[in-house]
Motif scaffolding. Structure first.
Motif, PDB file in Angstrom:
ATOM      1  N   LEU A  82      49.583  23.846  22.688  1.00 14.09           N
ATOM      2  CA  LEU A  82      49.787  23.086  23.920  1.00 14.09           C
ATOM      3  C   LEU A  82      50.052  23.981  25.119  1.00 14.09           C
ATOM      4  N   ILE A  83      50.616  25.152  24.870  1.00 17.34           N
ATOM      5  CA  ILE A  83      50.956  26.033  25.981  1.00 17.34           C
ATOM      6  C   ILE A  83      49.867  27.069  26.255  1.00 17.34           C
ATOM      7  N   GLY A  84      48.754  26.965  25.522  1.00 20.15           N
ATOM      8  CA  GLY A  84      47.581  27.764  25.848  1.00 20.15           C
ATOM      9  C   GLY A  84      47.542  29.175  25.305  1.00 20.15           C
ATOM     10  N   TYR A  85      48.369  29.476  24.299  1.00 20.14           N
ATOM     11  CA  TYR A  85      48.286  30.819  23.725  1.00 20.14           C
ATOM     12  C   TYR A  85      46.993  30.942  22.942  1.00 20.14           C
ATOM     13  N   ARG A  86      46.350  32.069  23.065  1.00 22.71           N
ATOM     14  CA  ARG A  86      45.056  32.284  22.417  1.00 22.71           C
ATOM     15  C   ARG A  86      45.135  32.082  20.909  1.00 22.71           C
ATOM     16  N   GLY A  87      44.032  31.603  20.337  1.00 22.45           N
ATOM     17  CA  GLY A  87      43.979  31.403  18.899  1.00 22.45           C
ATOM     18  C   GLY A  87      44.690  30.148  18.458  1.00 22.45           C
ATOM     19  N   ALA A  88      44.248  29.020  18.942  1.00 20.21           N
ATOM     20  CA  ALA A  88      44.905  27.751  18.620  1.00 20.21           C
ATOM     21  C   ALA A  88      44.669  27.364  17.167  1.00 20.21           C
ATOM     22  N   ASP A 142      62.502  27.028  14.366  1.00 21.49           N
ATOM     23  CA  ASP A 142      61.747  26.528  15.508  1.00 21.49           C
ATOM     24  C   ASP A 142      62.610  25.535  16.245  1.00 21.49           C
ATOM     25  N   ASP A 143      62.362  25.425  17.517  1.00 23.23           N
ATOM     26  CA  ASP A 143      63.094  24.509  18.366  1.00 23.23           C
ATOM     27  C   ASP A 143      62.346  23.188  18.407  1.00 23.23           C
ATOM     28  N   ALA A 144      63.060  22.129  18.624  1.00 18.37           N
ATOM     29  CA  ALA A 144      62.459  20.799  18.655  1.00 18.37           C
ATOM     30  C   ALA A 144      61.737  20.514  19.955  1.00 18.37           C
ATOM     31  N   ASN A 145      61.961  21.309  20.956  1.00 18.92           N
ATOM     32  CA  ASN A 145      61.432  21.050  22.290  1.00 18.92           C
ATOM     33  C   ASN A 145      60.184  21.887  22.550  1.00 18.92           C
ATOM     34  N   VAL A 146      59.687  21.835  23.741  1.00 12.68           N
ATOM     35  CA  VAL A 146      58.555  22.652  24.180  1.00 12.68           C
ATOM     36  C   VAL A 146      59.076  23.577  25.265  1.00 12.68           C
ATOM     37  N   PRO A 147      58.806  24.867  25.210  1.00  8.10           N
ATOM     38  CA  PRO A 147      57.919  25.557  24.270  1.00  8.10           C
ATOM     39  C   PRO A 147      58.590  25.771  22.915  1.00  8.10           C
ATOM     40  N   SER A 148      57.755  25.909  21.924  1.00  2.00           N
ATOM     41  CA  SER A 148      58.204  26.143  20.558  1.00  2.00           C
ATOM     42  C   SER A 148      57.042  26.770  19.798  1.00  2.00           C
ATOM     43  N   LEU A 149      57.325  27.201  18.583  1.00  2.00           N
ATOM     44  CA  LEU A 149      56.235  27.741  17.762  1.00  2.00           C
ATOM     45  C   LEU A 149      55.199  26.654  17.470  1.00  2.00           C
ATOM     46  N   TRP A 163      64.753  15.549  16.305  1.00  2.00           N
ATOM     47  CA  TRP A 163      64.273  15.227  17.649  1.00  2.00           C
ATOM     48  C   TRP A 163      62.890  14.592  17.544  1.00  2.00           C
ATOM     49  N   PRO A 164      62.728  13.347  17.965  1.00  2.00           N
ATOM     50  CA  PRO A 164      61.399  12.744  17.965  1.00  2.00           C
ATOM     51  C   PRO A 164      60.364  13.591  18.722  1.00  2.00           C
ATOM     52  N   MET A 165      60.828  14.367  19.719  1.00  2.00           N
ATOM     53  CA  MET A 165      59.917  15.246  20.447  1.00  2.00           C
ATOM     54  C   MET A 165      59.178  16.172  19.487  1.00  2.00           C
ATOM     55  N   SER A 166      59.847  16.637  18.438  1.00  2.00           N
ATOM     56  CA  SER A 166      59.184  17.524  17.478  1.00  2.00           C
ATOM     57  C   SER A 166      58.073  16.795  16.732  1.00  2.00           C
ATOM     58  N   VAL A 167      58.292  15.528  16.433  1.00  2.00           N
ATOM     59  CA  VAL A 167      57.278  14.727  15.747  1.00  2.00           C
ATOM     60  C   VAL A 167      56.099  14.472  16.695  1.00  2.00           C
ATOM     61  N   ILE A 168      56.407  14.249  17.954  1.00  2.00           N
ATOM     62  CA  ILE A 168      55.357  14.055  18.967  1.00  2.00           C
ATOM     63  C   ILE A 168      54.520  15.328  19.105  1.00  2.00           C
ATOM     64  N   VAL A 169      55.170  16.478  19.160  1.00  2.00           N
ATOM     65  CA  VAL A 169      54.440  17.750  19.270  1.00  2.00           C
ATOM     66  C   VAL A 169      53.595  17.984  18.024  1.00  2.00           C
TER      67      VAL A 169
END
Length: 161
Positions: free
Chosen positions: A57-63, A45-52, A109-115
């Motif tokens: 957060l990106i609105g894919y069905r089945g959250a 997985d990537d540390a940024n958005v979009p990611s798995l 990446w702190p971004m991953s922790v935020i996500v």
């Protein structure tokens, strides 16, 4: 109507090609090859958005938290992303999270922790994510692009945020 057809085509392709089955568990692939059917789908997985991790957060069905098929696949994916099953997951004295092929090994990446916190359904986990990011600032009161998992004084892009 056209957008709905495109959405359905993407969803069907994800169901057909983007889910890995292993040990009676299903999870999303980060990347699949459209050229080689025999090629194993990539799980990282990537540390940024979009990611798995950021799927809700990106609105894919089945959250996360839903009990439908996609929700279960996401929940399994979330667990794998935040584990050694992800080649870019690093854990140390300061921070645990996802790194990137764009930064050095052991740099989270702190971004991953935020996500992770933004997508968590557990309040305690959200607080832990906030505290982790705050504790990994290298005494700068800033969020950096990446921080060494065991040494907050080693970071990239001091000006990142």
């Amino acid at each position: 109507e056209h957008a709905q057809r495109i959405e359905m085509n993407i969803h069907n392709a994800i169901l057909k090609y983007g889910i890995i089955s292993q040990n009676d568990e299903e999870y999303f692939a980060y990347e699949v090859s459209c050229f080689e059917e025999k090629e194993k789908p990539l799980f990282i997985d990537d540390a940024n958005v979009p990611s798995l991790l950021s799927i809700p957060l990106i609105g894919y069905r089945g959250a996360q938290g839903t009990e439908d098929h996609i929700g279960k696949v996401y929940n399994n994916t979330r667990k794998r992303v935040w584990s050694e099953a992800n080649a870019y997951f690093f854990s140390g004295r300061v921070l645990s999270g996802i790194g990137s092929p764009h930064t050095r090994s052991q740099f989270v990446w702190p971004m991953s922790v935020i996500v992770r916190g933004l997508t968590s359904l557990v309040v305690q986990e959200r607080w832990e994510c906030i505290e982790a990011v705050m504790g990994a600032d290298g005494n700068t009161n800033l969020v950096h692009e990446s921080v060494h998992a065991s040494d907050s004084m080693r970071f990239t892009r001091a000006w990142f945020a």
